[in-house]
Write an enzyme that holds these catalytic residues in place. Sequence first.
Site, PDB file in Angstrom:
ATOM      1  N   HIS A  91       0.796  -1.232   0.000  1.00 43.40           N
ATOM      2  CA  HIS A  91       0.000   0.000   0.000  1.00 43.40           C
ATOM      3  C   HIS A  91       0.829   1.281   0.000  1.00 43.40           C
ATOM      4  CE1 HIS A  91       1.064   0.032   4.248  1.00 43.40           C
ATOM      5  NE2 HIS A  91       0.693   1.296   4.264  1.00 43.40           N
TER       6      HIS A  91
HETATM    7  C1  UD1 Z   1      -1.720   6.009   5.481  1.00 45.64           C
HETATM    8  C2  UD1 Z   1      -0.377   6.437   6.093  1.00 45.64           C
HETATM    9  C3  UD1 Z   1       0.585   5.262   6.097  1.00 45.64           C
HETATM   10  C4  UD1 Z   1      -0.035   4.037   6.763  1.00 45.64           C
HETATM   11  C5  UD1 Z   1      -1.360   3.735   6.072  1.00 45.64           C
HETATM   12  C6  UD1 Z   1      -2.059   2.540   6.684  1.00 45.64           C
HETATM   13  C7  UD1 Z   1       0.211   8.789   5.691  1.00 45.64           C
HETATM   14  C8  UD1 Z   1       1.125   9.692   4.972  1.00 45.64           C
HETATM   15  N1  UD1 Z   1       0.245   7.504   5.316  1.00 45.64           N
HETATM   16  O1  UD1 Z   1      -1.490   5.683   4.116  1.00 45.64           O
HETATM   17  O2  UD1 Z   1       1.744   5.625   6.822  1.00 45.64           O
HETATM   18  O3  UD1 Z   1       0.841   2.953   6.655  1.00 45.64           O
HETATM   19  O4  UD1 Z   1      -2.209   4.887   6.181  1.00 45.64           O
HETATM   20  O5  UD1 Z   1      -3.124   2.099   5.892  1.00 45.64           O
HETATM   21  O6  UD1 Z   1      -0.490   9.223   6.574  1.00 45.64           O
HETATM   22  N2  UD1 Z   1      -8.879   5.323   1.041  1.00 45.64           N
HETATM   23  C9  UD1 Z   1     -10.106   4.714   1.007  1.00 45.64           C
HETATM   24  N3  UD1 Z   1     -10.748   4.500   2.204  1.00 45.64           N
HETATM   25  C10 UD1 Z   1     -10.234   4.895   3.393  1.00 45.64           C
HETATM   26  C11 UD1 Z   1      -8.991   5.529   3.401  1.00 45.64           C
HETATM   27  C12 UD1 Z   1      -8.315   5.723   2.214  1.00 45.64           C
HETATM   28  O7  UD1 Z   1     -10.624   4.359  -0.036  1.00 45.64           O
HETATM   29  O8  UD1 Z   1     -10.874   4.677   4.434  1.00 45.64           O
HETATM   30  C13 UD1 Z   1      -8.154   5.509  -0.246  1.00 45.64           C
HETATM   31  C14 UD1 Z   1      -8.316   6.890  -0.834  1.00 45.64           C
HETATM   32  O9  UD1 Z   1      -8.367   6.770  -2.205  1.00 45.64           O
HETATM   33  C15 UD1 Z   1      -7.020   7.579  -0.443  1.00 45.64           C
HETATM   34  C16 UD1 Z   1      -6.018   6.438  -0.429  1.00 45.64           C
HETATM   35  O10 UD1 Z   1      -6.756   5.290   0.000  1.00 45.64           O
HETATM   36  O11 UD1 Z   1      -6.657   8.611  -1.311  1.00 45.64           O
HETATM   37  C17 UD1 Z   1      -4.847   6.681   0.467  1.00 45.64           C
HETATM   38  O12 UD1 Z   1      -5.266   6.979   1.793  1.00 45.64           O
HETATM   39  P1  UD1 Z   1      -4.341   7.916   2.761  1.00 45.64           P
HETATM   40  O13 UD1 Z   1      -4.982   8.051   4.084  1.00 45.64           O
HETATM   41  O14 UD1 Z   1      -3.979   9.171   2.036  1.00 45.64           O
HETATM   42  O15 UD1 Z   1      -3.002   7.131   2.905  1.00 45.64           O
HETATM   43  P2  UD1 Z   1      -2.676   5.582   3.073  1.00 45.64           P
HETATM   44  O16 UD1 Z   1      -2.103   5.145   1.785  1.00 45.64           O
HETATM   45  O17 UD1 Z   1      -3.816   4.808   3.632  1.00 45.64           O
END
Ligand code: UD1
Length: 351
Positions: free
Chosen positions: A204
């Site tokens: 991820h």
């Molecule tokens: C975040 C953390 C990472 C951690 C990870 C655990 C930062 C910089 N990164 O990364 O350190 O290891 O969480 O999972 O804070 N999305 C959904 N549903 C959700 C949440 C996210 O669909 O409930 C999708 C969205 O398209 C979003 C993408 O996942 O843009 C990324 O989510 P984001 O919270 O930006 O970062 P993670 O990659 O989850």
Amino acid sequence: MKVLSIVGARPQFVKLAPIDHAFRAAGVEHVIVHTGQHYDERMSGEFFRELDIAEPDVNLEIGSAGHGAQTGAMLARMDDVILEHRPDWVLVYGDTNSTLAGAVSAAKLQVPLAHLEAGLRSFNRAMPEEHNRVLTDHAADLLLAPTEQAMAHLATEGLAERSVLVGDVMTDVLTGIKRRIDSGELEIPDLGVTPGEYHVSTIHRAENTDDPERLRAIVEGLQGLERPVVLLAHPRLVQRCADFGIVLEQGSVRVHEPLPYGRLVAAAAGAHSVITDSGGLQKEAFLLRVPCVTVRTETEWVETVELGWNVLASDPRTIAWALASLDPQPTDATPYGDGRAAQRVVEALSR
Ligand code: UD1
């Protein structure tokens, strides 16, 4: 004592669980603020219920956005929450954007700030998590470190006086789940594969998912393995594969939704090996004594590599080779503590 915890992303809910339980046992008043960084039921709500964490007192419902916009939106809302609750401590967890926003807000309001999982370093300044953890450590008044190595990093950066070695709180949670697996209370989930003959995989991280060439190489590496790969797909992975026209479910790969925490751990416990870029899962694999290949150029959990249970596949084309090179030897080493880190956090905050 009143402590305000700030969390937002999946691994932070796992870290919050033993802290919330220890606070309840010690009569600490605990305010939980959820930034809303993760919001899907299977990325958030399920964790609170399964791990028996009190409902968040506040949910900022920030949701997804670019790093700056997401962190800024949290920061803009956080001041009012901290001022309303006036805690003795703000406690932030790990290295996500929610961690940094909480840290900056507390520092600017001059409310004492404690950082749980302080001192981890990848030394890869291209990682958003590395910025978040370094900046948070330097803003914090109390640094709660999981390992000796983390303590050494903090000392090198001139932060020794504010640092306390408490152990790893995820080990607290894992120890309890492992007990339930060993007693048969928690069964290895039926994933349609032969126990002991499959890989559990999660991918991820931005550095793996956001570069189409690297992502394609990782997916092809997994698809070409001999054993089936149960790929627990984070929304970011699914989204990027769709963006780049990469088909996930081919060859050995079986795509699966992210599992609730206990079932994830049980799935890893029943696997031949784990292939991941998650920090937590590398450590969980080690604690379960399941070999792990980490698809990254470095790891913060260096002890897992030093003890022979984790191999880095910096180049994703070497995943199969890294798997074949694993030859872990039994060990009683406990670099992540004794499963009682949360109790030490209560003591450190109470001093
Ligand atoms: C975040 C953390 C990472 C951690 C990870 C655990 C930062 C910089 N990164 O990364 O350190 O290891 O969480 O999972 O804070 N999305 C959904 N549903 C959700 C949440 C996210 O669909 O409930 C999708 C969205 O398209 C979003 C993408 O996942 O843009 C990324 O989510 P984001 O919270 O930006 O970062 P993670 O990659 O989850």
